[in-house]
Design a protein around this motif. Structure first.
Motif, PDB file in Angstrom:
ATOM      1  N   LYS A 218       7.495  10.719  -2.534  1.00 43.03           N
ATOM      2  CA  LYS A 218       7.152  11.917  -3.295  1.00 43.03           C
ATOM      3  C   LYS A 218       6.815  13.014  -2.294  1.00 43.03           C
ATOM      4  O   LYS A 218       5.893  12.875  -1.486  1.00 43.03           O
ATOM      5  CB  LYS A 218       5.960  11.663  -4.219  1.00 43.03           C
ATOM      6  N   VAL A 219       7.564  14.102  -2.342  1.00 43.95           N
ATOM      7  CA  VAL A 219       7.400  15.209  -1.404  1.00 43.95           C
ATOM      8  C   VAL A 219       6.096  15.950  -1.691  1.00 43.95           C
ATOM      9  O   VAL A 219       5.749  16.191  -2.847  1.00 43.95           O
ATOM     10  CB  VAL A 219       8.598  16.179  -1.502  1.00 43.95           C
ATOM     11  N   ALA A 220       5.385  16.309  -0.633  1.00 43.27           N
ATOM     12  CA  ALA A 220       4.142  17.080  -0.769  1.00 43.27           C
ATOM     13  C   ALA A 220       4.455  18.458  -1.336  1.00 43.27           C
ATOM     14  O   ALA A 220       5.480  19.059  -1.005  1.00 43.27           O
ATOM     15  CB  ALA A 220       3.457  17.216   0.590  1.00 43.27           C
ATOM     16  N   SER A 221       3.577  18.936  -2.197  1.00 43.05           N
ATOM     17  CA  SER A 221       3.813  20.230  -2.846  1.00 43.05           C
ATOM     18  C   SER A 221       3.863  21.376  -1.823  1.00 43.05           C
ATOM     19  O   SER A 221       4.613  22.343  -2.002  1.00 43.05           O
ATOM     20  CB  SER A 221       2.753  20.513  -3.896  1.00 43.05           C
ATOM     21  N   THR A 222       3.113  21.254  -0.739  1.00 44.00           N
ATOM     22  CA  THR A 222       3.148  22.299   0.295  1.00 44.00           C
ATOM     23  C   THR A 222       4.506  22.362   0.978  1.00 44.00           C
ATOM     24  O   THR A 222       5.018  23.439   1.267  1.00 44.00           O
ATOM     25  CB  THR A 222       2.058  22.081   1.357  1.00 44.00           C
ATOM     26  N   LEU A 223       5.108  21.202   1.228  1.00 47.32           N
ATOM     27  CA  LEU A 223       6.444  21.175   1.838  1.00 47.32           C
ATOM     28  C   LEU A 223       7.499  21.627   0.834  1.00 47.32           C
ATOM     29  O   LEU A 223       8.398  22.381   1.186  1.00 47.32           O
ATOM     30  CB  LEU A 223       6.767  19.760   2.341  1.00 47.32           C
ATOM     31  N   LYS A 224       7.371  21.174  -0.399  1.00 39.88           N
ATOM     32  CA  LYS A 224       8.331  21.537  -1.429  1.00 39.88           C
ATOM     33  C   LYS A 224       8.378  23.058  -1.615  1.00 39.88           C
ATOM     34  O   LYS A 224       9.436  23.634  -1.808  1.00 39.88           O
ATOM     35  CB  LYS A 224       7.961  20.858  -2.748  1.00 39.88           C
ATOM     36  N   GLY A 225       7.222  23.714  -1.526  1.00 44.57           N
ATOM     37  CA  GLY A 225       7.158  25.151  -1.690  1.00 44.57           C
ATOM     38  C   GLY A 225       7.801  25.929  -0.551  1.00 44.57           C
ATOM     39  O   GLY A 225       8.228  27.062  -0.727  1.00 44.57           O
ATOM     40  N   THR A 226       7.885  25.318   0.631  1.00 43.63           N
ATOM     41  CA  THR A 226       8.456  26.013   1.791  1.00 43.63           C
ATOM     42  C   THR A 226       9.928  25.728   2.014  1.00 43.63           C
ATOM     43  O   THR A 226      10.532  26.337   2.879  1.00 43.63           O
ATOM     44  CB  THR A 226       7.684  25.647   3.075  1.00 43.63           C
TER      45      THR A 226
ATOM     46  N   GLN B 194       0.825  -1.205   0.000  1.00 40.94           N
ATOM     47  CA  GLN B 194       0.000   0.000   0.000  1.00 40.94           C
ATOM     48  C   GLN B 194       0.860   1.256   0.000  1.00 40.94           C
ATOM     49  O   GLN B 194       2.013   1.235   0.440  1.00 40.94           O
ATOM     50  CB  GLN B 194      -0.902   0.028   1.238  1.00 40.94           C
ATOM     51  N   SER B 195       0.285   2.365  -0.456  1.00 43.99           N
ATOM     52  CA  SER B 195       0.929   3.670  -0.367  1.00 43.99           C
ATOM     53  C   SER B 195       0.532   4.294   0.963  1.00 43.99           C
ATOM     54  O   SER B 195      -0.554   4.050   1.478  1.00 43.99           O
ATOM     55  CB  SER B 195       0.467   4.585  -1.491  1.00 43.99           C
ATOM     56  N   VAL B 196       1.426   5.102   1.510  1.00 37.64           N
ATOM     57  CA  VAL B 196       1.157   5.775   2.775  1.00 37.64           C
ATOM     58  C   VAL B 196       1.275   7.275   2.551  1.00 37.64           C
ATOM     59  O   VAL B 196       2.351   7.773   2.207  1.00 37.64           O
ATOM     60  CB  VAL B 196       2.154   5.328   3.873  1.00 37.64           C
ATOM     61  N   GLY B 197       0.168   7.987   2.723  1.00 38.86           N
ATOM     62  CA  GLY B 197       0.165   9.435   2.575  1.00 38.86           C
ATOM     63  C   GLY B 197       0.316  10.100   3.928  1.00 38.86           C
ATOM     64  O   GLY B 197      -0.413   9.795   4.859  1.00 38.86           O
ATOM     65  N   LEU B 198       1.291  10.981   4.034  1.00 39.54           N
ATOM     66  CA  LEU B 198       1.509  11.736   5.257  1.00 39.54           C
ATOM     67  C   LEU B 198       1.251  13.207   4.927  1.00 39.54           C
ATOM     68  O   LEU B 198       2.114  13.860   4.331  1.00 39.54           O
ATOM     69  CB  LEU B 198       2.939  11.515   5.768  1.00 39.54           C
ATOM     70  N   PRO B 199       0.077  13.728   5.268  1.00 43.09           N
ATOM     71  CA  PRO B 199      -0.289  15.090   4.886  1.00 43.09           C
ATOM     72  C   PRO B 199       0.750  16.122   5.321  1.00 43.09           C
ATOM     73  O   PRO B 199       1.239  16.101   6.446  1.00 43.09           O
ATOM     74  CB  PRO B 199      -1.615  15.325   5.628  1.00 43.09           C
ATOM     75  N   GLY B 200       1.104  16.977   4.380  1.00 39.09           N
ATOM     76  CA  GLY B 200       2.091  18.012   4.653  1.00 39.09           C
ATOM     77  C   GLY B 200       3.523  17.534   4.516  1.00 39.09           C
ATOM     78  O   GLY B 200       4.461  18.326   4.548  1.00 39.09           O
ATOM     79  N   LEU B 201       3.732  16.226   4.392  1.00 41.45           N
ATOM     80  CA  LEU B 201       5.078  15.663   4.267  1.00 41.45           C
ATOM     81  C   LEU B 201       5.281  15.024   2.904  1.00 41.45           C
ATOM     82  O   LEU B 201       6.195  15.389   2.180  1.00 41.45           O
ATOM     83  CB  LEU B 201       5.322  14.634   5.376  1.00 41.45           C
ATOM     84  N   GLY B 202       4.440  14.066   2.552  1.00 45.49           N
ATOM     85  CA  GLY B 202       4.569  13.410   1.262  1.00 45.49           C
ATOM     86  C   GLY B 202       3.928  12.038   1.268  1.00 45.49           C
ATOM     87  O   GLY B 202       3.190  11.682   2.179  1.00 45.49           O
ATOM     88  N   THR B 203       4.239  11.256   0.234  1.00 45.16           N
ATOM     89  CA  THR B 203       3.670   9.923   0.075  1.00 45.16           C
ATOM     90  C   THR B 203       4.776   8.902  -0.126  1.00 45.16           C
ATOM     91  O   THR B 203       5.661   9.087  -0.952  1.00 45.16           O
ATOM     92  CB  THR B 203       2.726   9.890  -1.147  1.00 45.16           C
ATOM     93  N   LEU B 204       4.698   7.828   0.645  1.00 47.58           N
ATOM     94  CA  LEU B 204       5.605   6.688   0.495  1.00 47.58           C
ATOM     95  C   LEU B 204       4.869   5.619  -0.296  1.00 47.58           C
ATOM     96  O   LEU B 204       3.704   5.325  -0.019  1.00 47.58           O
ATOM     97  CB  LEU B 204       5.997   6.120   1.856  1.00 47.58           C
ATOM     98  N   SER B 205       5.553   5.034  -1.274  1.00 49.15           N
ATOM     99  CA  SER B 205       4.932   3.961  -2.052  1.00 49.15           C
ATOM    100  C   SER B 205       5.994   2.945  -2.456  1.00 49.15           C
ATOM    101  O   SER B 205       7.189   3.248  -2.473  1.00 49.15           O
ATOM    102  CB  SER B 205       4.232   4.520  -3.290  1.00 49.15           C
ATOM    103  N   VAL B 206       5.544   1.738  -2.770  1.00 44.84           N
ATOM    104  CA  VAL B 206       6.440   0.660  -3.196  1.00 44.84           C
ATOM    105  C   VAL B 206       6.366   0.565  -4.711  1.00 44.84           C
ATOM    106  O   VAL B 206       5.278   0.532  -5.285  1.00 44.84           O
ATOM    107  CB  VAL B 206       6.034  -0.680  -2.556  1.00 44.84           C
ATOM    108  N   THR B 207       7.521   0.547  -5.371  1.00 46.50           N
ATOM    109  CA  THR B 207       7.559   0.408  -6.830  1.00 46.50           C
ATOM    110  C   THR B 207       8.404  -0.801  -7.203  1.00 46.50           C
ATOM    111  O   THR B 207       9.352  -1.145  -6.511  1.00 46.50           O
ATOM    112  CB  THR B 207       8.149   1.663  -7.507  1.00 46.50           C
ATOM    113  N   GLN B 208       8.022  -1.428  -8.303  1.00 49.56           N
ATOM    114  CA  GLN B 208       8.768  -2.575  -8.837  1.00 49.56           C
ATOM    115  C   GLN B 208       9.944  -2.063  -9.664  1.00 49.56           C
ATOM    116  O   GLN B 208       9.821  -1.060 -10.366  1.00 49.56           O
ATOM    117  CB  GLN B 208       7.862  -3.420  -9.729  1.00 49.56           C
TER     118      GLN B 208
END
Length: 114
Positions: free
Chosen positions: A105-113, A65-79
């Motif tokens: 993948k970094v959240a756009s809100t964090l990336k902007g700051t 599964q993917s794990v979304g951490l609001p304000g931080l980003g998303t962790l996901s597993v890729t092959q």
């Protein structure tokens, strides 16, 4: 003056370890301290909460599964596909097997700051 009856202590030739440079890494214990400071939890409860959260994230990733951490980003597993690589030093061609990697993948809100 009276002479001391104790033998003089020998100076140790062992050097003290070098002072650690300031690190930009935050340890789990520091995260626990921050959680305890920002909540009404004591350090033991904060440690249990942090451990439960990390365990939940790892379990979800292991389940694919993917794990979304609001304000931080998303962790996901890729092959990853199998590919040919070169062994350093010998220049020998080797086959690197297919596998899985964790992608963040970094959240756009964090990336902007940043």
């Amino acid at each position: 003056m009276a002479k001391s009856t104790k033998p003089a202590a020998k100076k140790s030739a062992v050097k003290a370890p070098p002072a650690k440079a300031a690190s930009n890494k935050i340890a789990k214990t520091q995260i626990i301290d921050m959680v305890a400071d920002k909540t009404s939890l004591n350090k033991k409860q904060a440690g249990e909460a942090v451990a439960a959260m990390l365990s939940s994230v790892v379990g979800a990733l292991q389940g694919g599964q993917s794990v979304g951490l609001p304000g931080l980003g998303t962790l996901s597993v890729t092959q990853t596909a199998a590919r040919t690589g070169v062994r350093p030093g010998t220049s020998q061609k080797i086959t690197i097997p297919a596998g899985k990697k964790i992608r963040f993948k970094v959240a756009s809100t964090l990336k902007g700051t940043l």
